[in-house]
Design a protein around this motif. Sequence first.
Motif, short mmCIF file in Angstrom:
data_model
loop_
_atom_site.label_atom_id
_atom_site.label_comp_id
_atom_site.label_asym_id
_atom_site.label_seq_id
_atom_site.Cartn_x
_atom_site.Cartn_y
_atom_site.Cartn_z
N CYS A 99 22.30 10.60 42.40
CA CYS A 99 21.20 9.63 42.62
C CYS A 99 19.96 10.05 41.85
O CYS A 99 19.35 9.25 41.13
CB CYS A 99 20.86 9.53 44.11
N TYR A 100 19.57 11.31 41.99
CA TYR A 100 18.38 11.80 41.30
C TYR A 100 18.55 11.75 39.78
O TYR A 100 17.59 11.50 39.05
CB TYR A 100 18.00 13.20 41.77
N ALA A 101 19.76 11.97 39.28
CA ALA A 101 20.00 11.89 37.84
C ALA A 101 19.76 10.46 37.34
O ALA A 101 19.13 10.25 36.29
CB ALA A 101 21.42 12.35 37.51
N ASP A 102 20.25 9.46 38.09
CA ASP A 102 20.00 8.06 37.71
C ASP A 102 18.51 7.72 37.81
O ASP A 102 17.96 7.05 36.94
CB ASP A 102 20.81 7.11 38.60
N LEU A 103 17.87 8.18 38.86
CA LEU A 103 16.44 7.91 39.03
C LEU A 103 15.64 8.53 37.89
O LEU A 103 14.68 7.93 37.38
CB LEU A 103 15.96 8.42 40.39
N ASP A 104 16.06 9.71 37.45
CA ASP A 104 15.38 10.38 36.33
C ASP A 104 15.49 9.53 35.06
O ASP A 104 14.54 9.42 34.29
CB ASP A 104 15.98 11.77 36.12
N LYS A 105 16.65 8.93 34.82
CA LYS A 105 16.84 8.06 33.64
C LYS A 105 15.85 6.88 33.68
O LYS A 105 15.26 6.52 32.66
CB LYS A 105 18.27 7.51 33.59
N ILE A 106 15.69 6.30 34.85
CA ILE A 106 14.78 5.16 35.00
C ILE A 106 13.33 5.61 34.79
O ILE A 106 12.56 4.94 34.09
CB ILE A 106 14.97 4.49 36.37
N LEU A 107 12.96 6.73 35.41
CA LEU A 107 11.60 7.25 35.24
C LEU A 107 11.31 7.52 33.77
O LEU A 107 10.23 7.15 33.26
CB LEU A 107 11.41 8.52 36.07
N LYS A 108 12.24 8.13 33.06
CA LYS A 108 12.05 8.43 31.64
C LYS A 108 11.90 7.15 30.82
O LYS A 108 11.12 7.11 29.87
CB LYS A 108 13.20 9.29 31.12
N HIS A 109 12.65 6.11 31.19
CA HIS A 109 12.53 4.83 30.49
C HIS A 109 11.08 4.34 30.50
O HIS A 109 10.60 3.78 29.52
CB HIS A 109 13.44 3.77 31.14
N TYR A 110 10.39 4.57 31.59
CA TYR A 110 9.00 4.14 31.74
C TYR A 110 7.99 5.24 31.38
O TYR A 110 6.80 5.09 31.60
CB TYR A 110 8.74 3.65 33.17
N GLY A 111 8.47 6.35 30.83
CA GLY A 111 7.56 7.44 30.45
C GLY A 111 7.00 8.18 31.64
O GLY A 111 5.90 8.73 31.58
N CYS A 112 7.76 8.25 32.72
CA CYS A 112 7.30 8.90 33.96
C CYS A 112 8.20 10.09 34.29
O CYS A 112 9.26 10.27 33.71
CB CYS A 112 7.36 7.91 35.13
N THR A 113 7.74 10.86 35.27
CA THR A 113 8.53 11.95 35.84
C THR A 113 8.46 11.82 37.36
O THR A 113 7.76 10.95 37.89
CB THR A 113 7.96 13.34 35.44
N PHE A 114 9.12 12.71 38.04
CA PHE A 114 9.07 12.69 39.50
C PHE A 114 7.67 13.00 40.02
O PHE A 114 7.36 12.70 41.17
CB PHE A 114 10.12 13.63 40.10
N ASP A 115 6.81 13.57 39.18
CA ASP A 115 5.42 13.80 39.58
C ASP A 115 4.65 12.50 39.78
O ASP A 115 3.62 12.48 40.44
CB ASP A 115 4.68 14.65 38.53
#
Length: 173
Positions: A99-115
């Motif tokens: 789940c977190y790996a997929d969420l990381d892909k989405i965050l990166k798409h938008y130039g974001c991180t978990f921060d």
Amino acid sequence: MRTTKFTLLAIALVTAMSISSCNEKTKTETTVEKAVSTETVVANETPDYFLLRPEVEKAYGYTHAVKIGNSIKISGAVSMDDEGNPTAIGDLEQQMKNCYADLDKILKHYGCTFDDVVVENVFTTDMAKFLEFAGYRTEIYKKQFPTGSWLGVKELAIPEFMIEIELEVHKAQ
């Protein structure tokens, strides 16, 4: 006669103070109105939709993420392959990592991180097992944890799914 003069004087004084008080209120209201109305900007913001697995999302009828302005809403991520088949069946820890790996892909798409995550909601069919592995989140959230809820549920979309994680993100300018 003296009482009447005193009464009239008292009434005049109270009236003068009331008028003065009303004038002060008007000045304060005017100042506040000016401060409030100085910079109101309304932007026309078009939603930006992101599909992580277009065919699967179309089949189930959802979009994985939508960005409007600085806010991004991310649908619950589950442990699945690109065809929508459950992965890591029976292994909640690995499902959580997927789940977190997929969420990381989405965050990166938008130039974001978990921060940049401000809300994280976790849905699980096995809360005791989730709590056993919840410490893994310290590898995900390095600065601070977001707000959110952990909810034990009877079932998720497909019986093999044991966990689903959804996020809300604020992308700083």
